[in-house]
Design an enzyme around this catalytic site. Structure first.
Site, mmCIF file in Angstrom:
data_model
loop_
_atom_site.group_PDB
_atom_site.id
_atom_site.type_symbol
_atom_site.label_atom_id
_atom_site.label_comp_id
_atom_site.label_asym_id
_atom_site.label_seq_id
_atom_site.Cartn_x
_atom_site.Cartn_y
_atom_site.Cartn_z
ATOM 1 N N HIS A 351 0.836 -1.198 0.000
ATOM 2 C CA HIS A 351 0.000 0.000 0.000
ATOM 3 C C HIS A 351 0.870 1.247 0.000
ATOM 4 O O HIS A 351 0.543 2.241 -0.641
ATOM 5 C CB HIS A 351 -0.935 -0.005 1.210
ATOM 6 C CG HIS A 351 -2.089 0.932 1.079
ATOM 7 N ND1 HIS A 351 -2.200 2.096 1.805
ATOM 8 C CD2 HIS A 351 -3.190 0.882 0.295
ATOM 9 C CE1 HIS A 351 -3.317 2.711 1.486
ATOM 10 N NE2 HIS A 351 -3.934 2.005 0.559
ATOM 11 N N CYS A 352 1.996 1.184 0.693
ATOM 12 C CA CYS A 352 2.888 2.337 0.772
ATOM 13 C C CYS A 352 3.435 2.754 -0.593
ATOM 14 O O CYS A 352 3.704 3.933 -0.819
ATOM 15 C CB CYS A 352 4.064 2.034 1.697
ATOM 16 S SG CYS A 352 3.608 1.638 3.397
ATOM 17 N N LEU A 353 3.613 1.804 -1.495
ATOM 18 C CA LEU A 353 4.269 2.115 -2.761
ATOM 19 C C LEU A 353 3.297 2.378 -3.911
ATOM 20 O O LEU A 353 3.725 2.655 -5.033
ATOM 21 C CB LEU A 353 5.249 1.003 -3.145
ATOM 22 C CG LEU A 353 4.723 -0.425 -3.318
ATOM 23 C CD1 LEU A 353 4.084 -0.660 -4.666
ATOM 24 C CD2 LEU A 353 5.863 -1.417 -3.097
#
Length: 367
Positions: A351-353
């Protein structure tokens, strides 16, 4: 007498809202990895992990993939071809980045529906989580992305200054409710994004920028999270009325109490219509430790695409259980495990990327 704060630009008053992640996407924004210092001594597998992520996303939507320059693009193309990625669904765009956590530095898209639908980008500022000094490239990504797709740029100012906000700090059901944490946004001393802003200020900001009528405040983020409390490692909306929340049953684990407190807050919280939240618990993997450092490994850092849900796995006995839980919650999508034990050494996973670009014609939720 102190004058009242300046009003936030009224993107919401102009009809823009923040869609849920499961709404249909036009594209997903990613950035090809290059900063080996983010994965000390472990960078070599990272491009191959990214290639698998691109392959999975490109199966159902366009991937807008940021590269630094022509040489970086050539390296990315070589890896993607060798990994069997269908490049017809991948747009490589030369736009330099410092890091590749596009959820936070990339564009926060909002959508206006109706007879003349349009796409906007909320112009929040990025300052590398109020922690790192090098973000000169990352801070320019959002506006450049808005120009690239013809989205309206919607400045985010409050009290006469630009609002700092990362996409990983918020999660919405697309119907008016939003999850966030006090640790990330309200801590007065550590990684302070907007000095002097209080709970009421943020609730005003969320209302005027994203059309949010109901903010659900949880407490702290998980151990090892260098963002100081992002929501996307602890609790996520998976439907208009359903939230998955990570849980750690081991009382000796430092995540045990803070995740139990998050669960308690969700039990007492209400949605925008006054109804209770349906809560589903998601296990935590066993601690992932490298060089004596606890890393922010969490199954809650999944990413929802048009066809699939990509969930981080860690070669852990809990992987199968977590995959099964998400499969039940997303019966119309394939839940795919992506090996992230190396990726999380960079202090983030799926999700962070990634950052979604919503389609203009909203499709009904499939969950």
């Amino acid at each position: 007498m102190t004058p009242p704060p300046d009003p936030v630009p009224t993107a919401a008053a102009r009809g823009y809202t923040l869609p849920a992640e499961w709404d249909r996407h036009q594209a997903t924004w990613l950035a090809w990895p290059h900063n080996a210092r983010d994965w000390p001594a472990k960078f070599s597998p990272i491009p191959w992990i990214y290639a698998e992520i691109v392959r999975q996303v490109a199966a159902s939507e366009t991937v807008r993939l940021l590269v630094n320059d022509a040489a970086h693009e050539a390296r990315a193309r070589r890896v993607l071809r060798r990994a069997g990625v269908e490049l017809g669904s991948v747009e490589l765009r030369q736009l330099p980045t410092d890091r590749v956590w596009t959820r936070d530095s990339g564009p926060l898209f909002v959508r206006r529906d109706g007879s003349r639908p349009s796409l906007g980008v909320v112009g929040v500022a990025f300052n590398a989580w109020a922690k790192y000094p090098n973000f000169d490239n990352d801070r320019l990504v959002s506006r450049a992305a808005a120009r690239a797709v013809g989205a309206e740029w919607l400045p985010a100012c409050y009290r006469g200054r630009r609002v700092v906000l990362e996409g990983g700090a918020i999660d919405t059901n697309g119907s008016g409710s939003l999850l966030t944490t006090e640790e990330c946004l309200l801590d007065p001393a550590v990684q302070v994004r907007n000095p002097g802003f209080d709970r009421g200020d943020y609730e005003t900001i969320f209302r005027e920028l994203f059309g949010i009528s109901n903010v659900i405040w949880l407490g702290r983020g998980i151990t090892g999270d260098d963002t100081h409390g992002h929501i996307d490692d602890i609790a996520r909306f998976v439907g208009p009325k359903t939230v998955v929340v990570a849980t750690e049953p081991n009382p000796a684990d430092p995540n045990h109490q803070l995740l139990a407190e998050c669960h308690e807050r969700l039990e007492s919280a209400r949605l925008e219509d006054g109804s209770r939240i349906e809560i589903v618990t998601l296990p935590m993997p066993a601690p992932v430790v490298v060089d004596g450092r606890r890393l922010p490994a969490s199954y809650a850092n999944f990413y929802i695409t048009n066809r699939a849900v990509l969930m981080p796995i860690f070669a852990d006995p809990h992987d199968r259980h977590a995959l099964g839980i998400l499969s039940e919650l997303f019966p119309d999508r394939e839940v795919v495990g992506i090996y992230c034990r190396d990726l999380v050494w960079g202090l983030g996973t799926l999700h962070c990327l990634s950052q979604q670009e919503p389609a203009l014609a909203a499709a009904p939720a499939s969950c």
